[in-house]
Design an enzyme around this catalytic site. Structure first.
Site, mmCIF file in Angstrom:
data_model
loop_
_atom_site.group_PDB
_atom_site.id
_atom_site.type_symbol
_atom_site.label_atom_id
_atom_site.label_comp_id
_atom_site.label_asym_id
_atom_site.label_seq_id
_atom_site.Cartn_x
_atom_site.Cartn_y
_atom_site.Cartn_z
ATOM 1 C CG HIS A 297 28.479 38.750 -42.886
ATOM 2 N ND1 HIS A 297 29.603 38.662 -43.671
ATOM 3 C CD2 HIS A 297 28.738 38.009 -41.780
ATOM 4 C CE1 HIS A 297 30.499 37.897 -43.062
ATOM 5 N NE2 HIS A 297 29.989 37.489 -41.907
ATOM 6 C CG ASP B 114 27.942 38.344 -47.873
ATOM 7 O OD1 ASP B 114 27.998 38.341 -46.632
ATOM 8 O OD2 ASP B 114 28.883 38.728 -48.595
ATOM 9 C CD GLU C 258 29.149 43.391 -43.988
ATOM 10 O OE1 GLU C 258 28.981 42.163 -44.166
ATOM 11 O OE2 GLU C 258 30.232 43.954 -44.221
ATOM 12 C CG HIS D 247 32.673 35.810 -46.724
ATOM 13 N ND1 HIS D 247 31.528 35.244 -47.216
ATOM 14 C CD2 HIS D 247 32.315 37.023 -46.235
ATOM 15 C CE1 HIS D 247 30.504 36.068 -47.052
ATOM 16 N NE2 HIS D 247 30.959 37.163 -46.450
#
Length: 236
Positions: free
Chosen positions: A208, A143, A205, A136
């Site tokens: 993500h 996200d 995830e 990130h």
């Protein structure tokens, strides 16, 4: 070190730009800011920034989504995250797990190691090393989830940031229960729109996605037998 962190980075110098509000829904107020995460000294005045090329691809993903679901939008939960915020959230998550497990503070070294390894299954190490930036912190990871025409979240079967196996993208794929099959279908809708625009999805995830960072290059290389890609976005 995670496997993707072995990918070389050749920073392209592309600017960090705001995600255009007219195209997407946003998680406002931002959940990490509500917790007190330190964005004050950030290079962006909110988390809702990405590299220019990533924004362009995200708009393409939204366009792709609306070909089949014209009233749905991508909701931006989180995007650019300074390393200081990454550290804050790692510490916060560690403390939440420790409290849930009834640990006494300060947590013993043995117990601390077990918890931090669990945390790092879902949160990247807040490294300041230019060779191993948190995804990130490059401005190339985000996200996201989906919202309907009334700006209500589409239920994906588990919340963003949940630290459990339910967060795995294909967790519900083999379920025989109709509702869980629906969760999987919805996750696939999101994934297909993003992959179609050039993104890659985090293996653990469902929310993500990344494009141009180390994880993206590593995942792309895993899925292709041609020329090996490198990352073009480093820590911003």
């Amino acid at each position: 070190m995670k496997p993707y962190q072995q990918i070389a980075i050749y920073e392209c110098g592309e600017p960090l730009v705001p995600i255009p509000q007219e195209h997407f829904a946003f998680e406002i107020p931002h959940p990490y800011q509500k917790l007190g995460a330190p964005y004050d000294n950030s290079k962006a005045d909110s988390p809702y920034y990405l590299r220019q090329g990533v924004v362009d691809s995200l708009i393409a993903a939204q366009t792709e989504l609306q070909q089949s679901y014209p009233k749905w939008k991508i909701l931006i939960f989180d995007a650019y995250r300074p390393v200081e915020v990454q550290q804050f959230m790692v510490d916060y998550t560690f403390n939440q797990i420790a409290l849930a497990q009834g640990c006494e503070f300060p947590v013993s070294e043995d117990k601390r190691q077990v918890i931090i390894e669990h945390v790092y299954q879902f949160w990247a190490v807040p490294s300041l090393d230019r060779a191993t930036p948190p995804p990130h912190s490059t401005g190339a990871a985000l996200d996201i989830t989906l919202v309907d025409e009334n700006n209500r979240r589409i239920d994906m079967g588990s919340p963003i940031d949940e630290i459990s196996e339910r967060s795995y993208p294909d967790y519900f794929c083999n379920s025989k229960e109709p509702q869980k099959q629906e969760y999987h279908r919805r996750r696939q809708i999101l994934k297909n729109a993003m992959i179609g625009a050039g993104f890659q999805q985090h293996p653990n995830e469902w929310w993500h996605f990344c494009l141009g960072d180390q994880m993206w290059a590593w995942l792309t290389n895993q899925n292709n037998s041609g020329n090996q890609l490198i990352a073009r976005y480093g820590r911003y």
